[in-house]
Design an enzyme around this catalytic site. Structure first.
Site, short mmCIF file in Angstrom:
data_model
loop_
_atom_site.label_atom_id
_atom_site.label_comp_id
_atom_site.label_asym_id
_atom_site.label_seq_id
_atom_site.Cartn_x
_atom_site.Cartn_y
_atom_site.Cartn_z
N GLY A 135 0.81 -1.21 0.00
CA GLY A 135 0.00 0.00 0.00
C GLY A 135 0.84 1.25 0.00
CB THR A 136 4.42 1.73 0.66
OG1 THR A 136 4.81 0.55 -0.06
CG2 THR A 136 4.33 1.40 2.13
CB ILE A 174 9.99 13.91 -1.30
CG1 ILE A 174 10.25 14.34 0.15
CG2 ILE A 174 8.60 13.32 -1.46
CD1 ILE A 174 10.22 13.21 1.16
N GLY A 199 8.34 5.98 6.03
CA GLY A 199 7.16 5.19 6.38
C GLY A 199 7.00 4.93 7.86
CD GLU A 200 8.66 1.32 9.93
OE1 GLU A 200 7.80 1.39 10.84
OE2 GLU A 200 8.77 0.32 9.19
#
Length: 737
Positions: free
Chosen positions: A465-466, A628, A703-704
């Protein structure tokens, strides 16, 4: 090699797999249509500790469509070879139907295989199991079992923390409790297993196809190359698919026993017992400071739950060692073995739990000293990593706070607690620091450029889903000078070039760097072919003077001189060009620099003065996360992390009946998670820049990182609103009344 123009990286692209998902064409683990498939349903134990004294399967086996009921009484003995790569927790991992021991409530004790799911479900209800029951220990706070150090965690000390605390101008001690949390992804775990002789194919929900391949091989005693694992789409995981659960082994065992492909899907309830959770914590923190807010000492005493049969561990010490410039620090970490299933890493593992404690305590110290909470953090910013004396690869936390304070309007707040109201609602704002390590692992990729000018890139990585399909496509497109629509990225197959698990925020840095290397090599191969081709307009040009844009190779300062990939390959009678590439962090990189991602988290809450209800009105995260690659995906990650943090702060709490180890709220009706009404205004800001010391494409963890710091920012805002300090998660209305 000349740098390529960047058109795809940094663009806010929609997901390349989005149409498949919204039209229902994306196939998750249970969706694959395999010829001849039958269905398996697990029978779970109803005690937490003891032994099975009898299993009556006669009624189940008499049901129409039932093929077999497998228990420890008739299951074959499995190899269970040692496999340190995919068996991360010391101990004796749970073994499918190999003995009569019951080690936690909900443990699989039998599996029913039938031609239809309904027949298997009904028959599973008819299996009768009797037990010799022992009293279980399932409560972290009242456990009779002896705590001990987890693996890979050593007591840590620098300076003399006790002496420094004793002489500190200001000394604080506080105890914290954090409840157990469950991952609760939208897609429950499912596996389809099919044997062809001694070769096994698994369609599985996993965050590591290579890990699942090796685990299945070790359990069944076959070579890894005899196992193929496919996982093209994963409907969320948050860490609970990082290791191969016992249900995968049960599906493969059942398929071998009945000679048919077998589909096994866990129920939502079974998910709570089978695939792990964030463990409950007890955490005592003491800190000392000068009256001007310079930290002089900090001590950490913490313990968390693990299973009795395995030693779970997570990285909960780093923040206490490096986040602030504290000359005297001590840490002691212990795990408490209980009659429960083994925890599993959950988004921001260890760091999120430690951040809640440290950042809540920092806020309390700020109010005690009368110093602005942001200013207190800035006064304790280290110039280098205090735990290693290494320079930071980048550390722009000051800028995160500066940008965030301006964007959030921090300086307009009245700093006095319980000073701002909106009718019956008490309004408060809070802030906290987020930080997470920059993990990287060895990764490989393969790319093939076909004669039509399109390319296929593949790696055995994952998309939980990332947005991995999209971000890797962007990297490959720019490296090859192609439009995004001309690039196809494939993943989720153990036969592809190996990649690390999708966890610890390492996929973009690791697999992204491998894709960059692979596509750079492929582009260079095409350039060299053109330069050496006497018929090419680029013949004899220095390769460093050639770039590719829009699928066309041309001289950097003379765009008119060039040709397309298609023209080059057609003239040379080539059907394709291909290349393999890889990335692995240099062994001494970690010794040269301290590498972390950083965040400044801001929260605004409203607390009903009469009812104690807490509502988040606004959240802002400002991130130092390197380059990014895909802003749209980054926003998706950040908003999701904030939502998860809101859940941990205000809602999520696993309730256990300690008489028998049963989880009382093992469903999404009683285990509360945030819904749309809980998340009105969430925003993410990313500092421009990159960290090429961390990896070749300049990215850092995200993500974390985006979940760490959310819960303490909310807790600090609740204190500002109410004047009441809550040191237990989740924050309940009862705690505020």
């Amino acid at each position: 090699m000349s740098p390529q123009p960047q058109a795809a990286v940094g663009a806010a692209l929609s997901r390349v797999d989005g149409r498949l998902k919204v039209t229902g064409q994306a196939k998750y683990a249970a969706d694959h249509d395999i010829d001849g498939v039958v269905h398996a349903v697990i029978v779970s134990s109803t005690i937490a500790r003891g032994r099975i004294t009898g299993i009556d399967t006669r009624a189940a086996e008499a049901q129409h469509g039932v093929l077999k009921v497998i228990t420890h009484l008739n299951a074959p003995k499995l190899a269970y070879r040692d496999n340190p790569v995919t068996f991360p927790f010391p101990g004796r991992r749970l073994r499918a139907f190999q003995d009569d021991a019951v080690q936690f409530f909900g443990q699989p004790v039998a599996v029913v295989v039938a031609t239809t799911l309904e027949a298997a479900q009904h028959a599973a209800d008819l299996v009768e199991v009797s037990y010799d029951t022992e009293e279980p220990a399932t409560d972290l706070t009242r456990s009779p079992t002896e705590a001990g150090p987890p693996p890979f965690a050593q007591p840590y000390a620098r300076g003399d923390a006790e002496e420094a605390l004793g002489s500190a101008d200001i000394r604080m001690e506080a105890s914290f409790r954090l409840s157990r949390n469950h991952h609760n992804p939208m897609e429950p775990h499912a596996t389809i297993a099919r044997w062809n002789g001694d070769k096994l194919t698994l369609w599985d929900k996993t965050q590591w196809v290579i890990g699942a391949q090796n685990e299945a091989a070790s359990v069944f005693g076959i070579p890894p190359e005899n196992v193929r694992v496919l996982s093209p789409f994963v409907g969320g995981a948050f860490g609970n698919a990082l290791r191969t659960g016992v249900h995968v082994v049960i599906a493969a065992l059942a398929a071998r026993e009945v000679g048919r492909p077998v589909k096994l899907a866990l129920t939502r309830r079974q998910m709570y017992f089978t695939v792990g959770y964030r463990p409950a914590y007890e955490y005592k923190l003491s800190l000392g400071s000068t009256r001007r807010g310079r930290l002089t000492a900090m001590t950490h005493e913490l313990k968390y739950e693990t299973s009795r049969y395995e030693q779970f561990w997570e990285a909960n010490q780093a923040l206490g060692q490096m986040l602030y410039a504290v000359p005297n620090v001590s840490q002691n970490v212990q795990t408490v073995p209980l009659d429960v299933s083994t925890p599993m890493w959950m988004r921001g593992p260890g760091y999120g739990s430690a951040a809640f404690v440290i950042e809540t305590a920092m806020d309390e110290l700020a109010y005690k000293l009368g110093i602005d909470p942001i200013e207190l953090r800035l006064r304790n910013e280290p110039g280098e990593d205090p735990s290693t004396q290494q320079p930071f690869s980048t550390r722009r936390l000051r800028e995160c706070f500066r940008v965030g304070a301006r964007e959030f309007g921090w300086h307009r707040r009245n700093p006095r607690p319980r000073s701002t109201r909106d009718g019956d609602w008490l309004i408060g704002t809070g802030v906290a620091t987020g930080c997470y390590d920059v993990f990287r692992g060895e990764a490989h990729a393969h790319a093939r450029l076909d004669a039509d000018g399109t390319v296929v890139v593949q790696s055995a990585t994952h998309d939980v889903g990332t947005g991995t399909y999209t971000s890797m496509t962007q990297v490959a497109a720019d490296a090859l000078g192609l439009a995004v629509r001309q690039v196809t990225f494939r993943l989720g197959d153990s036969t592809m070039p190996q990649a690390p698990p999708q966890g610890a925020s390492q996929t973009m840095a690791s697999v992204g760097s491998a894709v960059q290397d692979t596509c750079d090599k492929l582009r260079q191969q095409a350039i060299e072919l053109a330069v050496e081709d006497q018929r090419s307009p680029l013949h004899g040009v220095d390769t460093d003077d050639i770039v590719v844009r829009g699928g066309r190779l041309h001289v950097k300062r003379n765009p008119a001189r060039g040709e397309t990939y298609r023209q080059l390959l057609a003239r040379n009678n080539r059907t394709h060009l291909e290349a393999r590439g890889s990335y692995a962090p240099e062994p001494d990189e970690q010794r040269r620099y301290s590498m972390y991602g950083y965040a400044a988290m801001f929260a605004k809450v409203a607390v009903d003065a009469r009812l104690g209800l807490v509502r988040v009105r606004r959240m802002l995260g400002v991130y130092d996360a390197g380059r990014i690659i895909s802003p749209k995906l980054a926003d998706s990650q950040a908003i999701g992390g904030m939502v998860g943090g809101i859940g941990a702060a205000l809602l999520e709490h696993t309730v256990t009946d300690h008489r028998d180890g049963r989880i009382v709220n093992a469903n999404l009706a009683d285990y509360l998670v945030p819904v749309n009404a809980d998340i009105p205004d969430l925003k993410a800001v990313y500092l421009e820049g990159e960290d090429f010391r961390a990896d070749p494409i300049g990215v850092k963890s995200l993500g974390e990182l985006v979940q760490i710091g959310v819960a303490p920012a909310i807790a600090n805002a609740v204190f500002h609103a109410t004047g009441r300090r809550v040191r237990e998660l989740p924050i309940t209305a009862e705690a505020l009344l």
